[in-house]
Write a protein that holds these residues in place. Sequence first.
Motif, short mmCIF file in Angstrom:
data_model
loop_
_atom_site.label_atom_id
_atom_site.label_comp_id
_atom_site.label_asym_id
_atom_site.label_seq_id
_atom_site.Cartn_x
_atom_site.Cartn_y
_atom_site.Cartn_z
N ASN A 1 0.83 -1.22 0.00
CA ASN A 1 0.00 0.00 0.00
C ASN A 1 0.86 1.26 0.00
OD1 ASN A 1 -1.92 -1.97 0.37
ND2 ASN A 1 -2.80 -1.10 2.23
N VAL A 2 1.84 1.30 -0.88
CA VAL A 2 2.75 2.44 -0.95
C VAL A 2 2.62 3.10 -2.32
CG1 VAL A 2 5.18 3.13 -0.99
CG2 VAL A 2 4.38 1.51 0.73
N THR A 3 2.58 4.42 -2.32
CA THR A 3 2.59 5.21 -3.55
C THR A 3 3.99 5.80 -3.71
OG1 THR A 3 0.26 5.76 -3.29
CG2 THR A 3 1.56 7.16 -4.75
N ILE A 4 4.58 5.63 -4.90
CA ILE A 4 5.92 6.15 -5.17
C ILE A 4 5.85 7.01 -6.42
CG2 ILE A 4 8.33 5.59 -5.66
CD1 ILE A 4 7.97 3.00 -4.17
N LEU A 5 6.27 8.28 -6.30
CA LEU A 5 6.13 9.24 -7.37
C LEU A 5 7.43 9.99 -7.64
CD1 LEU A 5 2.76 10.85 -6.20
CD2 LEU A 5 3.04 9.07 -7.93
N ALA A 6 7.67 10.22 -8.92
CA ALA A 6 8.70 11.14 -9.39
C ALA A 6 8.30 11.53 -10.80
CB ALA A 6 10.09 10.50 -9.37
N PRO A 7 8.76 12.65 -11.31
CA PRO A 7 8.43 12.99 -12.70
C PRO A 7 8.85 11.88 -13.65
CG PRO A 7 9.40 14.88 -11.58
CD PRO A 7 9.54 13.72 -10.65
N VAL A 8 8.03 11.62 -14.67
CA VAL A 8 8.33 10.52 -15.58
C VAL A 8 9.44 10.87 -16.58
CG1 VAL A 8 6.07 9.46 -15.37
CG2 VAL A 8 6.44 11.23 -17.11
N SER A 9 9.87 12.11 -16.59
CA SER A 9 11.04 12.52 -17.37
C SER A 9 11.81 13.56 -16.56
CB SER A 9 10.62 13.09 -18.73
OG SER A 9 9.83 14.25 -18.57
N GLU A 10 13.08 13.71 -16.90
CA GLU A 10 13.95 14.69 -16.23
C GLU A 10 14.13 14.38 -14.74
OE1 GLU A 10 15.56 16.91 -18.06
OE2 GLU A 10 14.52 16.14 -19.81
N ALA A 11 13.94 13.12 -14.35
CA ALA A 11 14.21 12.70 -12.97
C ALA A 11 15.06 11.44 -13.04
CB ALA A 11 12.92 12.45 -12.20
N PRO A 12 16.35 11.56 -13.39
CA PRO A 12 17.17 10.40 -13.75
C PRO A 12 17.39 9.43 -12.60
CG PRO A 12 18.52 12.38 -13.56
CD PRO A 12 17.10 12.82 -13.50
N ASN A 13 17.27 8.13 -12.92
CA ASN A 13 17.58 7.03 -12.00
C ASN A 13 16.72 7.02 -10.74
OD1 ASN A 13 20.63 7.97 -13.14
ND2 ASN A 13 20.03 5.85 -13.48
N THR A 14 15.52 7.54 -10.84
CA THR A 14 14.63 7.54 -9.68
C THR A 14 13.79 6.26 -9.66
OG1 THR A 14 13.11 8.90 -10.97
CG2 THR A 14 14.52 10.04 -9.38
N ASP A 15 14.49 5.11 -9.65
CA ASP A 15 13.78 3.82 -9.54
C ASP A 15 12.83 3.85 -8.34
OD1 ASP A 15 15.76 3.33 -11.40
OD2 ASP A 15 16.37 1.41 -10.55
N GLY A 16 11.76 3.06 -8.45
CA GLY A 16 10.82 3.00 -7.34
C GLY A 16 11.30 2.12 -6.20
N ILE A 17 11.41 0.81 -6.45
CA ILE A 17 11.84 -0.15 -5.42
C ILE A 17 12.90 -1.04 -6.04
CG2 ILE A 17 11.13 -1.97 -3.83
CD1 ILE A 17 8.25 -0.89 -4.10
N ASP A 18 14.07 -1.14 -5.40
CA ASP A 18 15.19 -1.94 -5.92
C ASP A 18 15.65 -2.95 -4.88
OD1 ASP A 18 14.98 -0.31 -8.09
OD2 ASP A 18 17.03 0.40 -8.08
N PRO A 19 15.00 -4.11 -4.79
CA PRO A 19 15.52 -5.16 -3.90
C PRO A 19 16.87 -5.64 -4.43
CG PRO A 19 13.28 -5.65 -4.68
CD PRO A 19 13.80 -4.54 -5.52
N ASP A 20 17.88 -5.58 -3.59
CA ASP A 20 19.26 -5.79 -4.03
C ASP A 20 19.90 -6.84 -3.12
OD1 ASP A 20 21.82 -5.48 -5.10
OD2 ASP A 20 21.73 -3.30 -5.11
N SER A 21 20.18 -8.03 -3.66
CA SER A 21 20.71 -9.13 -2.85
C SER A 21 19.80 -9.40 -1.65
CB SER A 21 22.14 -8.84 -2.39
OG SER A 21 23.02 -8.79 -3.49
N CYS A 22 18.50 -9.40 -1.90
CA CYS A 22 17.51 -9.58 -0.84
C CYS A 22 16.79 -10.92 -0.99
CB CYS A 22 16.48 -8.46 -0.88
SG CYS A 22 17.11 -6.87 -0.28
N GLU A 23 16.30 -11.41 0.13
CA GLU A 23 15.64 -12.71 0.19
C GLU A 23 14.30 -12.58 0.90
OE1 GLU A 23 16.63 -17.15 2.08
OE2 GLU A 23 18.21 -15.65 1.85
N ASP A 24 13.28 -13.25 0.37
CA ASP A 24 11.95 -13.26 0.97
C ASP A 24 11.37 -11.84 1.00
OD1 ASP A 24 12.30 -15.99 1.36
OD2 ASP A 24 13.09 -15.72 3.38
N VAL A 25 10.96 -11.39 -0.18
CA VAL A 25 10.46 -10.03 -0.36
C VAL A 25 9.04 -10.10 -0.93
CG1 VAL A 25 10.79 -7.83 -1.56
CG2 VAL A 25 12.79 -9.14 -0.77
#
Length: 495
Positions: free
Chosen positions: A251-275
Motif C-alpha cells: 500500500n505504498v505510492t511512489i512518485l517522481a516525474p516521468v522525465s527529467e528525474a534520472p535514476n529515480t527507480d521505485g523499489i530496488d531489492p538488491d541481494s535480498c531474500e523473501d520479499v
Amino acid sequence: MTETLPVGRFQLQQQRVELKRCFLAFLSSHKTLFTVLWITAFVSVFLWQRNIVGARFSIFAKSGPGRPVPKTRSFVFNLTDFGGVGDGVTVNTAAFERAILAISKLEKSDVAQLNVPPGKWLTAPFNLTSHMTLFLAEGAEILGLEDEKQWPLMPPLPSYGYGREHHGPRYGSLIHGQNLKNVVITGHNGTINGQGQSWWKKYRQKLLNHTRGPLVQIMWSSDIVISNITLRDSPFWTFHPYDCKNVTVRNVTILAPVSEAPNTDGIDPDSCEDVVIEDCYISVGDDAIAIKSGWDQYGIAYGRPSRNILIRNLIVRSMVSAGVSIGSEMSGGVSNVTVESVLVWSSRRAVRIKTAAGRGGYVKHITYRNLTFNDARVGIVIKTDYNEHPDNDFDPKALPTLEDISFTGIHGQAVRVPVRIHGSEDIPVRNVTFRDMSVGLSYKKKHVFQCAFVQGRVIGTIFPAPCENLDRYDEEERLVKRSASQNVTDIDYNV
C-alpha cells in the motif's frame, strides 16, 4: 365507477409515459448506444488516470482528517516532544536523532513508535534503530534538505565496487538503517519527500562529485515493513533494501516525474531474500521496480543472490525504462521471482530482464502471469548486451545464465513490439514458455515478435504469432511443431 385523475396527476403521468417512450427510442439506435457506452468508458478512464497521476495519488482510500494514530508499540513518542517543529523551515535533524536515540536505549524487544504529526518536517539524513515504528500521520511530510553538503558520505556498496555514478564514496540516504531488526515505516499516507529537483539538475549539469543518495535505504537487516505512505521525488533510487531478509512493501505510492528525474527507480531489492511487494502505485523516472544483486566482478565476489520475491497487484508506469526489471546488475544471481496481476501503462517497456557478458550470475525460475500492458512501446524484453560496467577489470568470460522463464496470461493494447528476446551465441535464453497471450498492436507490420538465440515453447494459440525459434504445443501440451533452429535472429530495433 370510473376513477378520474386530477389534471395535475394526469399530466404528470403523460409526461412519464412520453419520457419513457423517448428513452426507449433513444436506446433503440445501436449507434447512439455505442456512443453512450464509449463516452461512459472514456470518462471513467479519464477520471481514473487523473487520479493516479495526481501529486497526492493513492490507490487506497483515506479516511477523514484527524484520524487517531494507532499505537503499534509498547511505548509511543511524538517528534514534538524532542523539539521538532513542522513549519517547513526549521531543521529537525536533531529532533529525529534525539527521539531515535531514546528509542534505542529502551530495553524491551518490541520497543517504540515515533509519531510524526501533520506538518512539514525539514531534515538532513538520519538513521533508524531496531524495534521501532516511524509513523507519519495524515498531512505529515518529511522533507529532505536540498543542500548535498548536509548529506553524509558513505563507502561504496561492496557488491558494486564504487558509488554507481562516481568512483569513491556515495551520498547516504535520507532515511537510513544498517544491521536492524523489526523496523516499520508506516502511517496514514504521510509523505517522505526527497526534494530531488536540485539533485537531478546538478546531476545533469555534472556538478556532483559523488553518487546521489536513495530516499530510503536499509542494509543488512531483517523484518522490514513499509506500508501506507507516499514516497516521492527521491534524489536517486527511492527505496533500496540491500542484503536484507523478510521485506514487505504494501500500500505504498511512489512518485517522481516521468522525465527529467534520472535514476529515480521505485523499489530496488538488491541481494535480498523473501520479499513481498504488493498493492502499490509507482510512477517514476526510471524502472518502477528493479531486482538487483551486484555488479560484475564485485557482485560475483559478494555472492548474495536476490531470491524468493513476490510482486503482485501493482499499477506502474515508466516512460524512460521499464515497469518491472531484473538487472542489469544481477551478478550474485536472481531466482524464484513471481510477478503477477500487474498493470503497466504509458511506458517505454513493460517487463524486462537485462544483463551482459561480464555479469556472471544467473536469472532463473522467473514467473510472469496476469500482466496487462496499456500503451507500451515494447511489452516483454530480455536483453543480453547491456554493456555498462563499473570499470575495465570485469571478466568478459563471466557469462550469465538465463533459463526457466514463463509468461502466462499476458494481455493488453497499444503495444508496438509485444516481445523482444535478444539472446546471443554466448548468452542464449533457455526454456522460455508463452501461454495465453493476446496483445493488441499499435504497429501493423511484420517482426513484432522478435527473437534471437532463444529456446522454448508456445502452448496453445497466442497473438501475435510467435517467432520461429519456439516449439509449438497445443492446449493439451502435445508437441505440434518443433522449431528448426533456436538461433534464428530476428531483432529489429527500428520497430
